[in-house]
Design a protein around this motif. Structure first.
Motif, PDB file in Angstrom:
ATOM      1  N   ARG A   1      -9.822  -9.697  -9.757  1.00  0.00           N
ATOM      2  CA  ARG A   1      -9.013  -8.787 -10.555  1.00  0.00           C
ATOM      3  C   ARG A   1      -8.548  -9.515 -11.808  1.00  0.00           C
ATOM      4  O   ARG A   1      -8.240 -10.705 -11.782  1.00  0.00           O
ATOM      5  CB  ARG A   1      -7.779  -8.310  -9.784  1.00  0.00           C
ATOM      6  CG  ARG A   1      -8.093  -7.454  -8.582  1.00  0.00           C
ATOM      7  CD  ARG A   1      -8.619  -6.088  -9.048  1.00  0.00           C
ATOM      8  NE  ARG A   1      -9.013  -5.246  -7.944  1.00  0.00           N
ATOM      9  CZ  ARG A   1     -10.250  -5.143  -7.495  1.00  0.00           C
ATOM     10  NH1 ARG A   1     -11.213  -5.830  -8.026  1.00  0.00           N
ATOM     11  NH2 ARG A   1     -10.534  -4.319  -6.507  1.00  0.00           N
TER      12      ARG A   1
ATOM     13  N   ASN B   1      -8.829  -0.909   0.908  1.00  0.00           N
ATOM     14  CA  ASN B   1      -7.671  -0.445   1.666  1.00  0.00           C
ATOM     15  C   ASN B   1      -7.260  -1.540   2.651  1.00  0.00           C
ATOM     16  O   ASN B   1      -7.972  -2.537   2.808  1.00  0.00           O
ATOM     17  CB  ASN B   1      -7.936   0.907   2.343  1.00  0.00           C
ATOM     18  CG  ASN B   1      -8.991   0.839   3.420  1.00  0.00           C
ATOM     19  OD1 ASN B   1      -9.043  -0.087   4.232  1.00  0.00           O
ATOM     20  ND2 ASN B   1      -9.858   1.842   3.443  1.00  0.00           N
TER      21      ASN B   1
ATOM     22  N   TYR C   1       0.816  -1.214   0.000  1.00  0.00           N
ATOM     23  CA  TYR C   1       0.000   0.000   0.000  1.00  0.00           C
ATOM     24  C   TYR C   1       0.850   1.265   0.000  1.00  0.00           C
ATOM     25  O   TYR C   1       0.383   2.308  -0.439  1.00  0.00           O
ATOM     26  CB  TYR C   1      -0.959  -0.004   1.194  1.00  0.00           C
ATOM     27  CG  TYR C   1      -2.107  -0.962   0.998  1.00  0.00           C
ATOM     28  CD1 TYR C   1      -3.285  -0.555   0.380  1.00  0.00           C
ATOM     29  CD2 TYR C   1      -2.013  -2.284   1.417  1.00  0.00           C
ATOM     30  CE1 TYR C   1      -4.329  -1.430   0.180  1.00  0.00           C
ATOM     31  CE2 TYR C   1      -3.059  -3.172   1.231  1.00  0.00           C
ATOM     32  CZ  TYR C   1      -4.219  -2.739   0.614  1.00  0.00           C
ATOM     33  OH  TYR C   1      -5.258  -3.615   0.415  1.00  0.00           O
TER      34      TYR C   1
ATOM     35  N   ASN D   1      -5.053  -0.108  -8.382  1.00  0.00           N
ATOM     36  CA  ASN D   1      -6.124   0.837  -8.644  1.00  0.00           C
ATOM     37  C   ASN D   1      -6.790   1.127  -7.301  1.00  0.00           C
ATOM     38  O   ASN D   1      -7.663   0.389  -6.854  1.00  0.00           O
ATOM     39  CB  ASN D   1      -7.120   0.266  -9.648  1.00  0.00           C
ATOM     40  CG  ASN D   1      -8.210   1.253  -9.997  1.00  0.00           C
ATOM     41  OD1 ASN D   1      -8.426   2.242  -9.304  1.00  0.00           O
ATOM     42  ND2 ASN D   1      -8.904   0.967 -11.093  1.00  0.00           N
ATOM     43  N   ARG D   2      -6.351   2.184  -6.640  1.00  0.00           N
ATOM     44  CA  ARG D   2      -6.830   2.491  -5.285  1.00  0.00           C
ATOM     45  C   ARG D   2      -8.310   2.846  -5.248  1.00  0.00           C
ATOM     46  O   ARG D   2      -8.928   2.816  -4.191  1.00  0.00           O
ATOM     47  CB  ARG D   2      -5.994   3.611  -4.682  1.00  0.00           C
ATOM     48  CG  ARG D   2      -4.548   3.185  -4.428  1.00  0.00           C
ATOM     49  CD  ARG D   2      -3.776   4.320  -3.776  1.00  0.00           C
ATOM     50  NE  ARG D   2      -2.352   4.075  -3.767  1.00  0.00           N
ATOM     51  CZ  ARG D   2      -1.670   3.635  -2.710  1.00  0.00           C
ATOM     52  NH1 ARG D   2      -2.295   3.365  -1.582  1.00  0.00           N
ATOM     53  NH2 ARG D   2      -0.367   3.473  -2.781  1.00  0.00           N
ATOM     54  N   ASN D   3      -8.896   3.177  -6.394  1.00  0.00           N
ATOM     55  CA  ASN D   3     -10.325   3.510  -6.434  1.00  0.00           C
ATOM     56  C   ASN D   3     -11.215   2.297  -6.210  1.00  0.00           C
ATOM     57  O   ASN D   3     -12.341   2.440  -5.748  1.00  0.00           O
ATOM     58  CB  ASN D   3     -10.695   4.168  -7.766  1.00  0.00           C
ATOM     59  CG  ASN D   3     -10.043   5.517  -7.931  1.00  0.00           C
ATOM     60  OD1 ASN D   3      -9.800   6.223  -6.952  1.00  0.00           O
ATOM     61  ND2 ASN D   3      -9.746   5.876  -9.163  1.00  0.00           N
ATOM     62  N   ASN D   4     -10.734   1.103  -6.568  1.00  0.00           N
ATOM     63  CA  ASN D   4     -11.585  -0.071  -6.406  1.00  0.00           C
ATOM     64  C   ASN D   4     -10.922  -1.234  -5.672  1.00  0.00           C
ATOM     65  O   ASN D   4     -11.507  -2.292  -5.559  1.00  0.00           O
ATOM     66  CB  ASN D   4     -12.153  -0.524  -7.756  1.00  0.00           C
ATOM     67  CG  ASN D   4     -11.088  -1.035  -8.698  1.00  0.00           C
ATOM     68  OD1 ASN D   4      -9.958  -1.301  -8.319  1.00  0.00           O
ATOM     69  ND2 ASN D   4     -11.459  -1.179  -9.960  1.00  0.00           N
TER      70      ASN D   4
END
Length: 177
Positions: free
Chosen positions: A112, A93, A66, A87-90
């Protein structure tokens, strides 16, 4: 000497990940009836999640870093690593990932798909220490995440890697697999 330094660094990284992490372990049966042992180690201190599948000659690993925003899929039986930007949007965390593993989310609840390019990673140092440690000494390819597997045309094939809650399709030229 270089191999010894790599081994010590890699073992140090794994020891750090295991000692300060939340670990989940699962033992189940593979498609061929063999025993498959899986672990997920999530380290909030280093912001790294390590997925491991121990299934004899087809064992594999994934590191989600991360801090650097990188993901690596390590397939030692093919002597390759595949890296992609997260792709931090999907992508969940690290706290969400931890919660999913501890709450017994359904197996392979995160899916993925990646298209593997023929472009080799030229500078492993830019990927962060965890990715560098797991991919060091292996041919490492760049990949791009897709919403679903890319169409299979022109001699392309996909390999499916099931890492506990993470279900991954790695698609690329047939020579990669």
């Amino acid at each position: 000497m270089r191999t010894l330094i790599f081994a010590v660094t890699f073992l140090g990284l794994l020891t750090d990940i295991v000692s300060a992490s939340n670990a989940i372990q699962l033992i189940n049966k593979g498609n061929d009836g063999s025993t498959v042992y899986q672990t997920v180690n999530i380290n909030h201190h280093t912001n790294v999640a390590a997925f491991n599948i121990y299934s004899g000659p087809h064992s594999s690993n994934a590191i989600v870093d991360y801090n650097s925003g990188m993901i690596a899929y390590h397939m030692p039986y093919k002597r390759i690593c595949v890296v992609s930007r997260m792709n931090r949007n999907n992508f969940p965390n690290i706290s969400q990932l931890d919660q999913m593993t501890h709450q017994g989310q359904s197996i392979h609840s995160i899916s993925r798909s990646y298209g593997i390019s023929r472009q080799l990673v030229s500078n492993m140092g830019t990927l962060g220490a965890p990715i560098q440690a797991i991919c060091s000494g292996l041919t490492t390819y760049w990949a791009t995440e897709y919403a679903r597997p890319p169409p299979l045309v022109g001699g392309r094939a996909c390999a499916r890697v099931n890492l506990l809650i993470l279900n991954v399709n790695l698609c690329g030229g047939i020579s990669l697999f």
